[in-house]
Write an enzyme that holds these catalytic residues in place. Structure first.
Site, PDB file in Angstrom:
ATOM      1  N   HIS A  21     -20.288  -9.957   8.101  1.00 44.00           N
ATOM      2  CA  HIS A  21     -20.971 -11.031   8.831  1.00 44.00           C
ATOM      3  C   HIS A  21     -20.909 -12.333   8.031  1.00 44.00           C
ATOM      4  O   HIS A  21     -20.629 -13.410   8.588  1.00 44.00           O
ATOM      5  CB  HIS A  21     -22.455 -10.700   9.049  1.00 44.00           C
ATOM      6  CG  HIS A  21     -22.727  -9.521   9.931  1.00 44.00           C
ATOM      7  ND1 HIS A  21     -23.511  -8.461   9.530  1.00 44.00           N
ATOM      8  CD2 HIS A  21     -22.356  -9.239  11.198  1.00 44.00           C
ATOM      9  CE1 HIS A  21     -23.621  -7.577  10.520  1.00 44.00           C
ATOM     10  NE2 HIS A  21     -22.911  -8.028  11.544  1.00 44.00           N
ATOM     11  N   LYS A  45     -29.543  -0.356  20.445  1.00 43.40           N
ATOM     12  CA  LYS A  45     -29.612   0.006  19.031  1.00 43.40           C
ATOM     13  C   LYS A  45     -31.055   0.147  18.570  1.00 43.40           C
ATOM     14  O   LYS A  45     -31.877  -0.721  18.847  1.00 43.40           O
ATOM     15  CB  LYS A  45     -28.946  -1.094  18.174  1.00 43.40           C
ATOM     16  CG  LYS A  45     -27.445  -1.168  18.354  1.00 43.40           C
ATOM     17  CD  LYS A  45     -26.859  -2.227  17.447  1.00 43.40           C
ATOM     18  CE  LYS A  45     -25.350  -2.320  17.629  1.00 43.40           C
ATOM     19  NZ  LYS A  45     -24.778  -3.500  16.972  1.00 43.40           N
ATOM     20  N   ARG A  94     -13.158  -6.603  14.736  1.00 38.96           N
ATOM     21  CA  ARG A  94     -12.637  -5.880  13.577  1.00 38.96           C
ATOM     22  C   ARG A  94     -11.433  -5.029  13.972  1.00 38.96           C
ATOM     23  O   ARG A  94     -10.379  -5.119  13.374  1.00 38.96           O
ATOM     24  CB  ARG A  94     -13.729  -4.972  12.980  1.00 38.96           C
ATOM     25  CG  ARG A  94     -14.814  -5.756  12.272  1.00 38.96           C
ATOM     26  CD  ARG A  94     -16.011  -4.896  12.008  1.00 38.96           C
ATOM     27  NE  ARG A  94     -16.543  -4.375  13.276  1.00 38.96           N
ATOM     28  CZ  ARG A  94     -17.699  -3.770  13.404  1.00 38.96           C
ATOM     29  NH1 ARG A  94     -18.452  -3.569  12.344  1.00 38.96           N
ATOM     30  NH2 ARG A  94     -18.141  -3.347  14.571  1.00 38.96           N
ATOM     31  N   SER A 132     -22.886  -2.518   9.865  1.00 37.80           N
ATOM     32  CA  SER A 132     -24.267  -2.266   9.419  1.00 37.80           C
ATOM     33  C   SER A 132     -24.566  -0.770   9.480  1.00 37.80           C
ATOM     34  O   SER A 132     -25.217  -0.210   8.588  1.00 37.80           O
ATOM     35  CB  SER A 132     -25.259  -3.014  10.310  1.00 37.80           C
ATOM     36  OG  SER A 132     -25.000  -4.388  10.285  1.00 37.80           O
TER      37      SER A 132
HETATM   38  O1  PNS Z   1     -24.762  -7.250  16.712  1.00 36.32           O
HETATM   39  P1  PNS Z   1     -24.667  -6.720  18.105  1.00 36.32           P
HETATM   40  O2  PNS Z   1     -25.716  -5.667  18.350  1.00 36.32           O
HETATM   41  O3  PNS Z   1     -23.276  -6.253  18.470  1.00 36.32           O
HETATM   42  O4  PNS Z   1     -24.983  -7.960  19.075  1.00 36.32           O
HETATM   43  C1  PNS Z   1     -25.058  -7.802  20.463  1.00 36.32           C
HETATM   44  C2  PNS Z   1     -25.780  -9.021  21.090  1.00 36.32           C
HETATM   45  C3  PNS Z   1     -27.162  -9.150  20.496  1.00 36.32           C
HETATM   46  C4  PNS Z   1     -24.975 -10.257  20.829  1.00 36.32           C
HETATM   47  C5  PNS Z   1     -25.880  -8.777  22.641  1.00 36.32           C
HETATM   48  O5  PNS Z   1     -26.531  -7.576  22.891  1.00 36.32           O
HETATM   49  C6  PNS Z   1     -26.597  -9.928  23.327  1.00 36.32           C
HETATM   50  O6  PNS Z   1     -26.027 -10.974  23.560  1.00 36.32           O
HETATM   51  N1  PNS Z   1     -27.902  -9.728  23.634  1.00 36.32           N
HETATM   52  C7  PNS Z   1     -28.762 -10.743  24.206  1.00 36.32           C
HETATM   53  C8  PNS Z   1     -29.003 -10.475  25.696  1.00 36.32           C
HETATM   54  C9  PNS Z   1     -27.817 -10.928  26.516  1.00 36.32           C
HETATM   55  O7  PNS Z   1     -27.447 -12.081  26.583  1.00 36.32           O
HETATM   56  N2  PNS Z   1     -27.197  -9.937  27.187  1.00 36.32           N
HETATM   57  C10 PNS Z   1     -26.026 -10.166  28.009  1.00 36.32           C
HETATM   58  C11 PNS Z   1     -24.780 -10.210  27.162  1.00 36.32           C
HETATM   59  S1  PNS Z   1     -23.373 -10.261  28.194  1.00 36.32           S
END
Ligand code: PNS
Length: 166
Positions: A21, A45, A94, A132
């Protein structure tokens, strides 16, 4: 007219932030005038660290980078982007395993906010396999993660997850 500054958000769960990150944050900071690391919950998660602790670890990691900040948000990522004037969402790729989910999210976010562009960045080769989840698994089983996370994060991981000394 004042010059238009380019603001990007880098959203994620960051449970916890890894060197992968951090590598992407640095790369983004070379491309954009401001980068906001945007921390939220991902219902898919179950997190190890509460949000305040995840924010603190990110703050410690970005302390020397003046154009980078960190904020927590709830709700849609694109709405957070709009609220801070960001026109870019940074996400890391990745391996092929990341691609399906990232493409779906990128397309959905574009439907929701066509003016916000998703930018995919690739981390340095030494962090391609770092996540992570894997870092937490290694610590739980007594391995060293000092090459994969910033030192303050390693300390907190050891306190939280390392097996007791025999
Ligand atoms: O680190 P991660 O868990 O891969 O991140 C995922 C994240 C937090 C970016 C995604 O779940 C997200 O954008 N959540 C916020 C809610 C949202 O906008 N959902 C629609 C995404 S298309």
């Amino acid at each position: 007219m004042p010059p238009k500054i380019k603001i990007a958000i880098y959203p994620g769960t960051f449970d916890p932030i890894t060197n992968g990150h951090a590598d992407l944050i640095q790369r983004s900071s070379h491309m954009f005038d401001r980068v906001i690391v945007a921390v939220t919950e991902n219902p898919a998660k179950k997190v190890t660290f509460p949000i305040e602790e995840r924010l603190a670890m990110i703050r410690e990691t970005i302390a020397e980078w003046p154009t980078v900040s960190v904020e927590a948000f709830d709700g849609l990522t694109v709405e957070f982007a709009r609220s801070v004037g960001a026109r870019y969402i940074v996400r890391g790729l990745r391996a092929v395993g990341d691609f399906d989910y990232e493409l779906q999210m990128g397309m959905m976010n574009r439907q929701l906010a066509p003016e916000v562009e998703t930018v995919f960045l690739v981390p340095a080769a030494e962090y391609i396999f770092v996540s992570s989840t894997l870092v937490k698994d290694v610590i739980r089983l007594g391995g060293s993660v000092s090459n994969f996370v910033p030192p303050p994060v390693e300390k907190r991981l050891l306190e939280r997850l390392a097996p007791p000394e025999k």
